[in-house]
Write an enzyme that holds these catalytic residues in place. Sequence first.
Site, PDB file in Angstrom:
ATOM      1  N   ARG A   1       0.876  -1.069   0.003  1.00  0.00           N
ATOM      2  CA  ARG A   1      -0.006   0.043   0.108  1.00  0.00           C
ATOM      3  C   ARG A   1       0.735   1.277   0.208  1.00  0.00           C
ATOM      4  NH1 ARG A   1      -5.262  -1.878  -1.351  1.00  0.00           N
ATOM      5  NH2 ARG A   1      -5.240  -4.028  -0.469  1.00  0.00           N
TER       6      ARG A   1
ATOM      7  N   HIS B   1     -19.250  46.943 -24.800  1.00  0.00           N
ATOM      8  CA  HIS B   1     -20.346  46.578 -24.099  1.00  0.00           C
ATOM      9  C   HIS B   1     -21.309  45.737 -25.404  1.00  0.00           C
ATOM     10  CE1 HIS B   1     -19.758  49.515 -21.147  1.00  0.00           C
ATOM     11  NE2 HIS B   1     -19.612  50.395 -22.200  1.00  0.00           N
TER      12      HIS B   1
ATOM     13  N   SER C   1     -24.703  20.829 -37.053  1.00  0.00           N
ATOM     14  CA  SER C   1     -25.735  20.443 -36.079  1.00  0.00           C
ATOM     15  C   SER C   1     -26.452  19.442 -36.805  1.00  0.00           C
ATOM     16  CB  SER C   1     -26.790  21.788 -36.383  1.00  0.00           C
ATOM     17  OG  SER C   1     -27.999  21.204 -35.489  1.00  0.00           O
TER      18      SER C   1
ATOM     19  N   ARG D   1     -15.058  25.099 -27.662  1.00  0.00           N
ATOM     20  CA  ARG D   1     -14.259  23.820 -27.106  1.00  0.00           C
ATOM     21  C   ARG D   1     -13.099  24.535 -26.243  1.00  0.00           C
ATOM     22  NH1 ARG D   1     -12.062  19.437 -30.782  1.00  0.00           N
ATOM     23  NH2 ARG D   1     -14.302  18.884 -30.966  1.00  0.00           N
TER      24      ARG D   1
ATOM     25  N   ARG E   1       4.152  18.260   6.806  1.00  0.00           N
ATOM     26  CA  ARG E   1       3.196  17.603   5.647  1.00  0.00           C
ATOM     27  C   ARG E   1       2.136  17.074   5.911  1.00  0.00           C
ATOM     28  NH1 ARG E   1       4.271  13.331   1.221  1.00  0.00           N
ATOM     29  NH2 ARG E   1       2.226  14.353   0.609  1.00  0.00           N
TER      30      ARG E   1
ATOM     31  N   SER F   1      -1.735  14.455  -1.973  1.00  0.00           N
ATOM     32  CA  SER F   1      -1.299  13.325  -2.988  1.00  0.00           C
ATOM     33  C   SER F   1      -2.400  13.061  -3.882  1.00  0.00           C
ATOM     34  CB  SER F   1      -0.860  12.143  -1.987  1.00  0.00           C
ATOM     35  OG  SER F   1      -0.620  11.234  -3.188  1.00  0.00           O
TER      36      SER F   1
END
Length: 479
Positions: free
Chosen positions: A79, A153, A283, A297, A323, A328
């Site tokens: 782990r 504007h 479209s 995008r 820390r 992480s």
Amino acid sequence: MSNHEFYVNPLSTRYSGEEMKRIFSDNSKFSTWRKLWVALAESEKELGIGITDEQIAEMKEHIYDIDFERAAEHEHEVRHDVMAHVLTFGEACPKAKPIIHLGATSCYVGDNTDVILMREALLRTRKMLLSTVSALADFADAQKSQPTLAYTHFQAAQPTTLGKRATLWIQDLLMDLENLDFQLKNLKLLGCKGTTGTGASFLELFDGDAEKVKLLEKKIAEKTGFGSCFAVSGQTYTRKMDFYVLEVLSGIAQSASKFAGDVRLLSHLKEVDEPFESKQIGSSAMAYKRNPMRSERIASLSRYVICDLMNPAVTAASQWLERSLDDSANRRISIPEAFLAVDGILNLYMNVISGLRAYPAVMKKHLDEELPFLATENILMYCVKNKGGDRQVLHEAIREHSVKAAEQVKLYGKNNDLLDRIKSDPVFGLTDEELKELTSPATFTGMAEQQTEEYLAGTVRPILEKNKEFLGCGAVVDV
């Protein structure tokens, strides 16, 4: 199992380029870990620790042949990702196994690798940014004298030129470049300061010789191409550095989103079109549409990057004492994804500006609709100065004609006939030639063309010339 059965990050599959994806790949990350272990071992040997050339040579031979399946097995057991790779590297290097990671803590490879990869990613971003500026400069130069209606504007205002408008986009990106260069110059390694930043483990390793501890860090920095390490740290480098790096990316996203918004507005006005492929569909329902989907995008990805800046900000603010580990998981996602998204943004930016099509006839149409109102002050001054007119009488005549012309436009959808009204009014005494000259679009663009030329020659081109070796990034848009 097929990739189609699980979620795959679209930043990798749709938007980011190959080079940026390579920088943040597992191969790049974990081979950098191994390079750092080699740098550590070499530096320790140079400072008198009993490490052999044979051990270092063995480590170098196995920098890139990473057994990811074996590392995953170890991590499932222990782990701990760093220890999993220490064990995997040790199995590949049995002679060097006893000295791999000697004296170091996990952040030695984790944090230093993050800085190394961020530097590489910033350099890649810098190339993309410069190529985008170069494409914009070419566009600005080509359109420097093209009159177009300016907007404040999003209401009609004094005309400018399309090239002058492009200089505003360039200026934003050059500010981003300046910030990027500053952060790139100031990037520092964590170094090798141990579990709480005191260097205690290395002081023990070198039998209390503090000068060797400092030299060790200096040697590692030199071997990895950095001028310095943080002077002080806890177990990690201060997470404020992540914020400053992503602030650069957020700035680029802001600049790109502003550009994309302008293109979207101008597309609505039919003054420009972004690149549109021969088989492209705008479209699914409305076959005639040419939506500015690439600019949309850009705006979409930019929004993600701008929001992502909150991640390093909160992470920097919430670190405890020397820390805590709540940084992480967040950093594994937020930092690479910001770079991948900006890579996609700049790729799109280059593509759009390189293929942006302008429609001067439409720009002229919009100018003709508004110029009669904009020209009234020039007409007033000309008639007083050259026709002996009464300023107050002329002002009132212009007011009355303007009201009636506006009614024709707004109430009945007719063309603006203000100039016809003025020409027909004997109080002005203007000929067709005089009126044409007074309403020429070039009369109203001020110093726009000159400003564009001077900005390109005095600011933009010198920067591009200084960085010409970094230019040439191409834009490829597949979706």
